[in-house]
Design an enzyme around this catalytic site. Structure first.
Site, PDB file in Angstrom:
ATOM      1  N   CYS A  39      -9.371   8.470  10.913  1.00  0.00           N
ATOM      2  CA  CYS A  39      -9.270   7.714   9.337  1.00  0.00           C
ATOM      3  C   CYS A  39      -9.535   8.618   7.708  1.00  0.00           C
ATOM      4  CB  CYS A  39     -10.311   6.542   9.676  1.00  0.00           C
ATOM      5  SG  CYS A  39      -9.995   5.293  11.129  1.00  0.00           S
ATOM      6  N   ALA A  60      -9.790  -1.588  21.918  1.00  0.00           N
ATOM      7  CA  ALA A  60      -8.874  -1.377  23.817  1.00  0.00           C
ATOM      8  C   ALA A  60      -8.397   0.151  22.654  1.00  0.00           C
ATOM      9  CB  ALA A  60      -8.674  -1.501  23.452  1.00  0.00           C
TER      10      ALA A  60
END
Lengths: 382, 403
Positions: B327, B202
């Site tokens: 990341c 999302a």
């Protein structure tokens, strides 16, 4: 229609202060905590501040707290990764654990990840037989022990200090599912010998979708979810920042107000219990109900046999009373509660779990008592 | 403090206020546990989840029952790959993926190698696209899964998903795609694209962090995955744990908004991106990375030779961009994605990823151009390498003395 929510063991309403903190984060702090620019760094600070808050309340070090998507993930991580990291082949649990523990261990047994799964004896009130636990540990190689602190359906408490001492004696690894008691009692990890304890924020007026796993610093486990350096390489995935901030706030509030809520909710529980005893002949309770032996937020009522016993919850709902027959996680099934089966409760007596929170009032309980009396009377056996 | 211009929408996106508005009631009066079957609080929460499932399904062209909610794309990637590996182990143990995948896929595959999986990591062509002939050559009767991302998170290239799925299916393997960067940005249709499993989240499409989904095909073929988290048997037994109701409602709303606004947004963003890219590409010794024909509309990845990426980012503190994936950005290693394209360490180190988004304005882009130009020029002025380059010295021929 008036609705009384007495299913706080399934989930709790959020505290307004928690919502305010989370809304602030959602509106103003959207960066990815792993990003190295200013908008990422300020969000990283929020996550680490939350970790510090949580670890501080538990007497843990921040490096022992790992945020997860909830209690189920935390339990699964502790069990799966704890067992695999130490090459453990034998686990002990009980027949009345939450499914996040029971199903996980059964699956590991089925897949050959452990060779043997033992069930510690429990009595008719859900108490662990500590002597039997010791016996099971004596007769087996290094063991993983998973026993919940408070049973989510009965409220019966297990003595975590005692289990920790026994586990230490036999060099076992001890995981306590503390989902129902986190924020309801003081958990100080320095006094406990548990290697793993867990939290689901939504059980203590925090948000759904977030929890944490405490891993004692002497234990090293691999991640369960791979794919990123988050949570110090222990849990891949962009952090649920607003959820983590909400969790920390919820736990902070819970600890700050704990004594007050403990007393308040314990009084409510006693009040309902006494009133039901006085008003309904043949009433009984599943599990322990004494203050020192059971979780103060849960009262599991065993009603006398009645007509249309399986409609009892439905009838309560029609009257605006929201309670549960057991864990929400398995309430869709018709096989009955594995916990009630586990303590060999009389299947002909309908059981209802009432669970309270700081928002429950005595007036609400008066309403519940009145309606319960009415429903029981309407369905009395001829 | 003045907020920097945010061009890191591949890392995460701001929450759309309309999404927040949809979520809020589920923090207050609709707080129930969606699995509570005995009372209205449970039913109301479940209704919210069901509606969200419809919204998600509509965006990707599947049925509601094929949507499994997770805590995000990383969990979904893990569930898909490990779940298929365990479920189909009688059929084979071979997985094919690519070197430019997200860590959520690569690290999961590496973990499975320790458990008996054989994994082929396909290289990519200079433009970042995989070589279909190489894929076909790697297929074996033991191949159970091909996992290739839809749109790359660092360079934005869109893989030929239809062709990849056709090859996978011809050899009896399943096709899984990490579509985290693509869903909500470009049309993704699981049937037209032949996708069997698809992970997305999302927070890359203006929804909340901490929630995502895995699409799992139920027909032609019926795909099954072994659950990776056991418990109450939520999400049809594939993913246990109390549903994150407000998060799921937010994901649903985010999907609906993307479905309705995607077409015009893609036009708007690609025009802004092209302006940014073509202007910056006019600078000396700047290179656009990755295929520019098959590319997400909001991404540009540009290397500025003789400038160090981290230093450049610091020099552009009014600009929130990234020199790689969030990341992995904590590490100082050059981007493995850019290196897979054949870029030298130097050039990979000097790259900036611009990720535009719903709230990016033309003014932002004009500022971003200005800030970048200024910073690059400034750093080059200080750079002896740049000076040597300008003097016509061929740096590749110099033998540097060891220190």
């Amino acid at each position: 229609m008036k609705r009384v929510y007495l299913d706080n063991a399934a989930t709790t309403p959020l505290d307004k202060d928690v919502i305010a903190e989370m809304t602030n984060v959602m509106e103003n702090y959207f960066g990815n905590p792993s990003a190295i620019h200013a908008l990422g760094r300020e969000v990283r600070t929020l996550v680490e501040k939350a970790r510090k808050t949580v670890s501080g309340l538990l007497g843990a070090s921040p490096s022992e707290i790992f945020f997860t998507s909830g209690g189920t993930e935390a339990d699964n991580t502790a069990i799966r990764c704890g067992i695999s990291a130490y090459g453990i082949k034998h686990a002990i649990t009980s027949k009345i654990e939450h499914h996040a523990v029971e199903h996980t261990l059964n699956m590991m047994l089925k897949n050959g990840e452990i060779d043997k799964l033992s069930f510690v004896n429990i009595d008719e009130k859900g108490n662990v037989d500590y002597a039997h636990l010791e016996e099971l540990l004596q007769n087996n190689e290094r063991t993983f022990v998973s026993l919940m602190h408070a049973n989510n359906e009965l409220g019966t408490l297990t003595d975590m200090v005692k289990v920790g001492d026994i586990c230490e004696k036999y060099n076992a690894i001890y995981h306590a599912d503390t989902v129902q008691t986190m924020g309801h009692y003081v958990h100080n990890v320095r006094d406990l010998k548990a290697h793993f304890i867990v939290c689901a924020a939504h059980k203590l007026h925090g948000p759904k979708g977030v929890g944490f796993l405490y891993v004692n610093s002497n234990i090293k486990i691999p991640p369960m979810i791979y794919g990123g350096a988050q949570e110090r390489n222990m849990r891949g995935g962009t952090e649920n920042v607003y959820g983590i901030v909400g969790l920390a706030k919820a736990l902070e509030i819970a600890y700050a107000e704990m004594e007050q809520h403990q007393n308040y909710i314990q009084d409510l529980k006693n009040y309902l219990k006494e009133a039901l005893i006085a008003e309904i002949p043949g009433i009984a309770f599943n599990g322990e109900t004494d203050a020192d032996k059971s979780l103060y937020t849960v009262l599991n009522v065993s009603f006398p046999e009645m007509d249309m016993a399986d409609m009892l919850l439905f009838n309560l709902d029609i009257n605006g009373i929201c309670a549960s027959g057991g864990s929400a996680c398995s309430s869709g099934s018709n096989i009955g509660s594995h916990v009630l089966n586990g303590i060999k409760a009389d299947p002909n007596r309908p059981s209802v779990r009432f669970s309270f929170s700081k928002y429950t009032t005595k007036e609400e309980l008066d309403y519940v008592i009145e309606k319960v009396k009415m429903v029981v009377k309407q369905n009395a056996l001829a | 403090m003045k907020q920097p211009i945010y061009l890191d929408n591949n890392a995460t996106t701001p929450l759309d206020p309309r999404v927040l508005e949809a979520m809020l009631p589920y923090f207050t009066e609709k707080f129930g546990n969606a699995a509570s079957r005995n009372h209205a609080f449970g039913w109301v929460a479940e209704e919210g989840v069901d509606y969200a499932r419809e919204q998600v399904a509509k965006l990707i062209g599947c049925t509601e029952k094929e949507v499994i909610f997770t805590s995000g794309a990383t969990e979904a990637d893990n569930l898909a790959i490990k779940g298929v590996f365990e479920m189909y182990k009688d059929k084979g143990n071979h997985i094919i993926t690519a070197l430019t995948e997200h860590k959520a896929v690569l690290d999961t595959c590496k973990h499975l190698e320790k458990n008996g999986a054989r994994v082929t990591y396909l290289g990519v062509k200079e433009d970042g696209l995989i070589d279909l002939a190489a894929l076909e050559a790697a297929m074996t009767p033991e191949t159970i899964l091909v996992s290739i991302m839809y749109g790359n998170n660092e360079i934005g290239v869109i893989q030929p998903v239809k062709e990849i799925s056709a090859i996978a299916h011809r050899y009896g393997a399943l096709f899984m795609t990490d579509a985290t960067q693509a869903v909500g940005k470009i049309p993704v249709d699981v049937n037209a694209d032949g996708i069997d499993l698809m992970a997305f989240s999302a927070h890359k499409m203006y929804g909340p962090k901490g929630v995502g989904a895995l699409y799992v095909r139920r027909k032609n073929p019926r795909v099954k995955v072994t659950s990776q988290m056991d418990g109450g048997g939520h999400e049809r037994g594939m993913r246990s744990g109390t549903l994150n109701v407000p998060g799921i409602v937010g994901l649903g709303k985010a999907c609906e908004l993307c479905r309705l606004e995607m077409e015009s947004e893609a036009v708007r963003l690609s025009a802004l991106r092209d302006k940014l890219e073509s202007t910056l590409n006019k600078m000396e010794e700047s290179y656009v990375n990755g295929n520019t024909q098959h590319r997400l509309p909001h991404v540009a990845n540009i290397s500025f030779k003789y400038v160090e990426g981290e230093g450049l980012m610091m020099a552009m503190s009014d600009l929130a961009v990234s020199s790689g994936s969030a990341c992995t950005s904590a590490s100082l290693e050059p981007s493995y994605v850019l290196k897979s394209l054949g870029l030298s360490d130097d050039l990979a180190h000097s790259s900036i990823r611009y990720g535009l988004g719903r709230f990016t304005t033309e003014e932002d882009i004009d500022h971003a151009i200005e800030i970048t130009q200024k910073a690059v020029n400034h750093l080059r002025e200080l750079s002896p390498l740049w000076e040597m380059f300008k003097e016509g010295i061929d740096l590749s021929k110099i033998e540097w003395a060891e220190h």
